[in-house]
Design an enzyme around this catalytic site. Structure first.
Site, PDB file in Angstrom:
ATOM      1  N   ASP A  59       0.809  -1.220   0.000  1.00 58.85           N
ATOM      2  CA  ASP A  59       0.000   0.000   0.000  1.00 58.85           C
ATOM      3  C   ASP A  59       0.843   1.272   0.000  1.00 58.85           C
ATOM      4  OD1 ASP A  59      -2.361  -1.386  -0.170  1.00 58.85           O
ATOM      5  OD2 ASP A  59      -2.760  -1.333   1.979  1.00 58.85           O
ATOM      6  N   ARG A  64      -6.275   5.520  -2.961  1.00 63.20           N
ATOM      7  CA  ARG A  64      -4.820   5.677  -2.928  1.00 63.20           C
ATOM      8  C   ARG A  64      -4.282   6.378  -4.174  1.00 63.20           C
ATOM      9  NH1 ARG A  64      -3.083   3.431   1.611  1.00 63.20           N
ATOM     10  NH2 ARG A  64      -4.195   1.625   2.416  1.00 63.20           N
ATOM     11  N   LYS A 102     -13.321   6.951   1.317  1.00 60.76           N
ATOM     12  CA  LYS A 102     -13.277   5.539   1.702  1.00 60.76           C
ATOM     13  C   LYS A 102     -12.354   5.316   2.908  1.00 60.76           C
ATOM     14  CE  LYS A 102     -11.912   0.980   0.158  1.00 60.76           C
ATOM     15  NZ  LYS A 102     -11.535   0.118  -0.927  1.00 60.76           N
TER      16      LYS A 102
END
Length: 126
Positions: A13, A89, A113
């Site tokens: 991530d 992201r 989110k």
């Protein structure tokens, strides 16, 4: 540092933010361990290649699960419109580019989110 190699298998991530940062700082890279990025909200490897191309960076996938930049450039768009692919992201990792040049982040509310106050907090650094 002008070259960075890293395996993101344990921290995938973080990859989008590091990829964008390396490009902006002119740091060539070869990153591995990105297999899981292809099965997130979008294929994040493909999305990074596509969206950074709009900024003039020619990234490529040397083998499955990796992403690299050798310093190659293409013609950049005057004011690129960065697609977020409904991926929080993507929006957050490309946001700092706006500190350096004009860009448009499509669907900016996608950050809700994971970080609903992202844009308000981001504006605090301006």
């Amino acid at each position: 540092m002008d070259y960075f190699e890293y395996d993101f298998v344990e921290t995938p991530d973080l990859a989008q933010t590091i990829v964008v940062t390396c490009c902006l700082k002119g740091v060539k890279f070869n990153f591995s361990g990105l297999q899981s990025l292809k099965i997130k909200e979008t294929n994040r490897v493909e999305a990074l290649i596509t969206e950074l191309w709009k900024l003039g960076f020619e990234l490529y996938e040397p083998k499955e699960g990796s992403l690299a930049w050798d310093g190659s450039f293409s013609k950049k768009e005057e004011i690129p419109s960065i697609s977020t692919y409904e991926d929080h992201r993507m929006a957050m990792s490309f946001a700092p580019i706006g500190l350096l040049r004009s860009i448009n982040i499509e669907n900016p509310q996608v950050v809700s989110k994971s970080y609903p106050t992202f844009w308000n907090d981001f504006c605090q650094i301006l």
